[in-house]
Write a protein that holds these residues in place. Structure first.
Motif, PDB file in Angstrom:
ATOM      1  N   GLY A  89      32.347  32.333  40.909  1.00 30.01           N
ATOM      2  CA  GLY A  89      31.990  33.711  40.610  1.00 30.01           C
ATOM      3  C   GLY A  89      32.175  34.669  41.774  1.00 30.01           C
ATOM      4  N   HIS A  90      32.692  34.163  42.906  1.00 33.19           N
ATOM      5  CA  HIS A  90      32.880  35.023  44.084  1.00 33.19           C
ATOM      6  C   HIS A  90      34.367  35.224  44.367  1.00 33.19           C
ATOM      7  CE1 HIS A  90      28.685  35.338  45.586  1.00 33.19           C
ATOM      8  NE2 HIS A  90      28.559  34.258  44.833  1.00 33.19           N
ATOM      9  N   LEU A  91      34.657  36.306  45.062  1.00 33.35           N
ATOM     10  CA  LEU A  91      36.039  36.626  45.426  1.00 33.35           C
ATOM     11  C   LEU A  91      36.226  36.579  46.939  1.00 33.35           C
ATOM     12  CD1 LEU A  91      36.557  39.824  43.199  1.00 33.35           C
ATOM     13  CD2 LEU A  91      37.454  37.531  42.734  1.00 33.35           C
ATOM     14  N   LEU A  92      37.417  36.195  47.341  1.00 36.68           N
ATOM     15  CA  LEU A  92      37.870  36.380  48.723  1.00 36.68           C
ATOM     16  C   LEU A  92      38.970  37.440  48.646  1.00 36.68           C
ATOM     17  CD1 LEU A  92      38.297  32.630  49.748  1.00 36.68           C
ATOM     18  CD2 LEU A  92      36.524  34.193  50.589  1.00 36.68           C
ATOM     19  N   PHE A  93      39.234  38.140  49.737  1.00 34.75           N
ATOM     20  CA  PHE A  93      40.325  39.110  49.745  1.00 34.75           C
ATOM     21  C   PHE A  93      41.351  38.697  50.787  1.00 34.75           C
ATOM     22  CE2 PHE A  93      36.993  41.207  47.508  1.00 34.75           C
ATOM     23  CZ  PHE A  93      37.649  41.942  46.534  1.00 34.75           C
ATOM     24  N   LEU A  94      42.611  38.552  50.323  1.00 37.80           N
ATOM     25  CA  LEU A  94      43.678  38.061  51.189  1.00 37.80           C
ATOM     26  C   LEU A  94      44.779  39.097  51.340  1.00 37.80           C
ATOM     27  CD1 LEU A  94      42.255  35.298  50.419  1.00 37.80           C
ATOM     28  CD2 LEU A  94      44.478  34.267  50.799  1.00 37.80           C
ATOM     29  N   SER A  95      45.390  39.083  52.512  1.00 39.86           N
ATOM     30  CA  SER A  95      46.471  40.005  52.834  1.00 39.86           C
ATOM     31  C   SER A  95      47.592  39.912  51.793  1.00 39.86           C
ATOM     32  CB  SER A  95      46.997  39.653  54.219  1.00 39.86           C
ATOM     33  OG  SER A  95      48.057  40.514  54.535  1.00 39.86           O
ATOM     34  N   TYR A  96      48.167  41.074  51.448  1.00 47.21           N
ATOM     35  CA  TYR A  96      49.225  41.149  50.442  1.00 47.21           C
ATOM     36  C   TYR A  96      50.338  42.038  50.975  1.00 47.21           C
ATOM     37  CZ  TYR A  96      51.356  42.543  45.922  1.00 47.21           C
ATOM     38  OH  TYR A  96      52.218  42.804  44.882  1.00 47.21           O
ATOM     39  N   ILE A 129      39.495  49.160  45.967  1.00 43.56           N
ATOM     40  CA  ILE A 129      39.851  49.755  44.678  1.00 43.56           C
ATOM     41  C   ILE A 129      39.500  48.745  43.600  1.00 43.56           C
ATOM     42  CG2 ILE A 129      41.775  50.554  43.268  1.00 43.56           C
ATOM     43  CD1 ILE A 129      42.843  51.923  45.802  1.00 43.56           C
ATOM     44  N   VAL A 130      38.651  49.195  42.673  1.00 38.68           N
ATOM     45  CA  VAL A 130      37.955  48.289  41.762  1.00 38.68           C
ATOM     46  C   VAL A 130      38.418  48.499  40.315  1.00 38.68           C
ATOM     47  CG1 VAL A 130      35.643  47.642  40.931  1.00 38.68           C
ATOM     48  CG2 VAL A 130      35.943  48.384  43.301  1.00 38.68           C
ATOM     49  N   PRO A 131      38.766  47.412  39.621  1.00 38.69           N
ATOM     50  CA  PRO A 131      39.094  47.550  38.203  1.00 38.69           C
ATOM     51  C   PRO A 131      37.816  47.730  37.386  1.00 38.69           C
ATOM     52  CG  PRO A 131      39.157  45.234  38.827  1.00 38.69           C
ATOM     53  CD  PRO A 131      38.829  46.007  40.068  1.00 38.69           C
ATOM     54  N   LEU A 132      37.942  48.268  36.196  1.00 38.59           N
ATOM     55  CA  LEU A 132      36.771  48.397  35.326  1.00 38.59           C
ATOM     56  C   LEU A 132      37.235  48.537  33.885  1.00 38.59           C
ATOM     57  CD1 LEU A 132      36.561  51.730  34.551  1.00 38.59           C
ATOM     58  CD2 LEU A 132      35.912  51.811  36.935  1.00 38.59           C
ATOM     59  N   GLN A 140      28.080  54.354  36.582  1.00 40.87           N
ATOM     60  CA  GLN A 140      27.849  52.950  36.226  1.00 40.87           C
ATOM     61  C   GLN A 140      29.169  52.347  35.761  1.00 40.87           C
ATOM     62  OE1 GLN A 140      25.340  51.020  36.700  1.00 40.87           O
ATOM     63  NE2 GLN A 140      23.802  52.508  37.278  1.00 40.87           N
ATOM     64  N   ARG A 141      29.366  51.074  36.090  1.00 36.23           N
ATOM     65  CA  ARG A 141      30.635  50.408  35.797  1.00 36.23           C
ATOM     66  C   ARG A 141      30.405  49.201  34.903  1.00 36.23           C
ATOM     67  NH1 ARG A 141      32.459  45.698  37.844  1.00 36.23           N
ATOM     68  NH2 ARG A 141      34.711  45.363  37.764  1.00 36.23           N
ATOM     69  N   LEU A 142      31.311  49.035  33.929  1.00 37.99           N
ATOM     70  CA  LEU A 142      31.312  47.829  33.100  1.00 37.99           C
ATOM     71  C   LEU A 142      32.625  47.100  33.370  1.00 37.99           C
ATOM     72  CD1 LEU A 142      29.816  46.281  30.760  1.00 37.99           C
ATOM     73  CD2 LEU A 142      31.265  47.580  29.180  1.00 37.99           C
ATOM     74  N   GLY A 143      32.520  45.851  33.820  1.00 32.18           N
ATOM     75  CA  GLY A 143      33.724  45.079  34.113  1.00 32.18           C
ATOM     76  C   GLY A 143      34.069  44.152  32.959  1.00 32.18           C
ATOM     77  N   MET A 144      34.838  43.110  33.263  1.00 35.87           N
ATOM     78  CA  MET A 144      35.289  42.181  32.221  1.00 35.87           C
ATOM     79  C   MET A 144      34.204  41.183  31.831  1.00 35.87           C
ATOM     80  SD  MET A 144      38.577  42.715  31.393  1.00 35.87           S
ATOM     81  CE  MET A 144      39.993  41.664  31.533  1.00 35.87           C
ATOM     82  N   GLY A 145      33.122  41.135  32.604  1.00 36.15           N
ATOM     83  CA  GLY A 145      32.015  40.265  32.204  1.00 36.15           C
ATOM     84  C   GLY A 145      31.788  39.064  33.110  1.00 36.15           C
ATOM     85  N   GLY A 146      32.668  38.872  34.102  1.00 34.15           N
ATOM     86  CA  GLY A 146      32.505  37.709  34.985  1.00 34.15           C
ATOM     87  C   GLY A 146      31.578  37.961  36.171  1.00 34.15           C
ATOM     88  N   GLY A 147      31.314  39.237  36.469  1.00 31.18           N
ATOM     89  CA  GLY A 147      30.425  39.585  37.579  1.00 31.18           C
ATOM     90  C   GLY A 147      31.052  39.467  38.958  1.00 31.18           C
ATOM     91  N   PHE A 148      32.366  39.190  39.014  1.00 28.91           N
ATOM     92  CA  PHE A 148      33.033  38.993  40.315  1.00 28.91           C
ATOM     93  C   PHE A 148      32.891  40.220  41.213  1.00 28.91           C
ATOM     94  CE2 PHE A 148      35.235  35.983  37.561  1.00 28.91           C
ATOM     95  CZ  PHE A 148      35.292  34.847  38.361  1.00 28.91           C
ATOM     96  N   TYR A 149      33.192  41.394  40.651  1.00 23.47           N
ATOM     97  CA  TYR A 149      33.136  42.607  41.478  1.00 23.47           C
ATOM     98  C   TYR A 149      31.705  43.044  41.755  1.00 23.47           C
ATOM     99  CZ  TYR A 149      38.084  43.422  42.106  1.00 23.47           C
ATOM    100  OH  TYR A 149      39.395  43.307  42.519  1.00 23.47           O
ATOM    101  N   ASP A 150      30.782  42.793  40.821  1.00 27.11           N
ATOM    102  CA  ASP A 150      29.377  43.121  41.112  1.00 27.11           C
ATOM    103  C   ASP A 150      28.909  42.362  42.347  1.00 27.11           C
ATOM    104  OD1 ASP A 150      28.723  45.001  39.060  1.00 27.11           O
ATOM    105  OD2 ASP A 150      28.783  43.372  37.614  1.00 27.11           O
ATOM    106  N   MET A 179      22.721  46.559  33.051  1.00 23.98           N
ATOM    107  CA  MET A 179      21.963  45.349  33.391  1.00 23.98           C
ATOM    108  C   MET A 179      21.567  45.440  34.870  1.00 23.98           C
ATOM    109  SD  MET A 179      22.154  43.941  30.479  1.00 23.98           S
ATOM    110  CE  MET A 179      21.861  42.209  30.310  1.00 23.98           C
ATOM    111  N   GLN A 180      20.540  44.654  35.264  1.00 25.81           N
ATOM    112  CA  GLN A 180      20.025  44.819  36.634  1.00 25.81           C
ATOM    113  C   GLN A 180      21.049  44.439  37.717  1.00 25.81           C
ATOM    114  OE1 GLN A 180      18.933  42.535  34.539  1.00 25.81           O
ATOM    115  NE2 GLN A 180      18.642  40.557  35.539  1.00 25.81           N
ATOM    116  N   TRP A 181      22.060  43.634  37.360  1.00 30.19           N
ATOM    117  CA  TRP A 181      23.032  43.231  38.387  1.00 30.19           C
ATOM    118  C   TRP A 181      24.193  44.222  38.523  1.00 30.19           C
ATOM    119  CZ3 TRP A 181      22.199  40.042  34.000  1.00 30.19           C
ATOM    120  CH2 TRP A 181      23.146  40.179  32.980  1.00 30.19           C
TER     121      TRP A 181
END
Length: 198
Positions: A89-96, A129-132, A140-150, A179-181
């Motif tokens: 459920g967590h992200l790392l950010f890598l050079s692109y 830069i965040v998808p939503l 307030q933002r609603l994402g795809m439901g995985g909570g990665f960006y939250d 939701m609280q998260w």
């Protein structure tokens, strides 16, 4: 409102807007991307940034590829999210860079191959830069439901980067069931507007 009802409402909004996004023509997507890119590069928070986390668009998301091309031209450093190999459920950010090969992760999203030498810590980012899927009048933002960006955005103030949501204009709704998260965004850019809160 009950937890179950909130989740149902969120899923309904998510489904509806994802369908709208996916039904855009190539021409509509192109026009939206052109307008968004212009708006983004002239926004002060982005213009002064050097280290920028971006995402590769999937599922009808607004196209950020023009943006990455612009950023490279301006000698900015770009980073893409990668699913954390052992912290679920967590992200790392890598050079692109233009030379970075991309591989599909288990969610079918292109990401750079995992290489610890390419990781940037969040406190070194200037902008994320965040998808939503949807955003509302209060940021307030609603994402795809995985909570990665939250999770990635949890301590953005202390880490010192600026989160900026990007979306099509029609992805704005009046009020999202929260939701609280959920983490609200201070800035959202759409093809026709810049939204700022705080």
């Amino acid at each position: 409102m009950s937890h179950v009802l909130l989740l149902e409402q969120r899923n309904f909004i998510r489904q509806h807007l994802r369908n709208l996004r996916r039904s855009l023509t190539e021409e509509q997507q192109q026009r939206a991307a052109d307008m968004l890119t212009e708006r983004a590069v002239s926004f002060e928070g982005i213009a002064s940034a050097v280290h920028i986390a971006l995402f590769i668009p999937v599922d009808g998301e607004i196209n950020t590829l023009l943006l990455s091309a612009k950023f490279w031209k301006q000698k900015k450093q770009i980073y893409l999210p990668v699913l954390h190999p052992f912290a679920a459920g967590h992200l790392l950010f890598l050079s692109y860079t233009p030379q970075t090969p991309l591989v599909l992760n288990k969610l079918n999203i292109p990401e750079p191959p995992l290489d610890v030498r390419q990781i940037i810590t969040l406190d070194r980012l200037d902008v994320m830069i965040v998808p939503l899927v949807a955003f509302d009048n209060r940021g307030q933002r609603l994402g795809m439901g995985g909570g990665f960006y939250d999770r990635a955005l949890q301590n953005w103030r202390q880490q010192g980067f600026l989160p900026i949501g990007v979306a099509h204009d029609f992805q704005k709704v009046e009020k999202l069931p929260v939701m609280q998260w959920d983490i609200a965004l201070p800035v959202v850019l759409t093809p026709s507007q810049l939204w700022q809160w705080e």
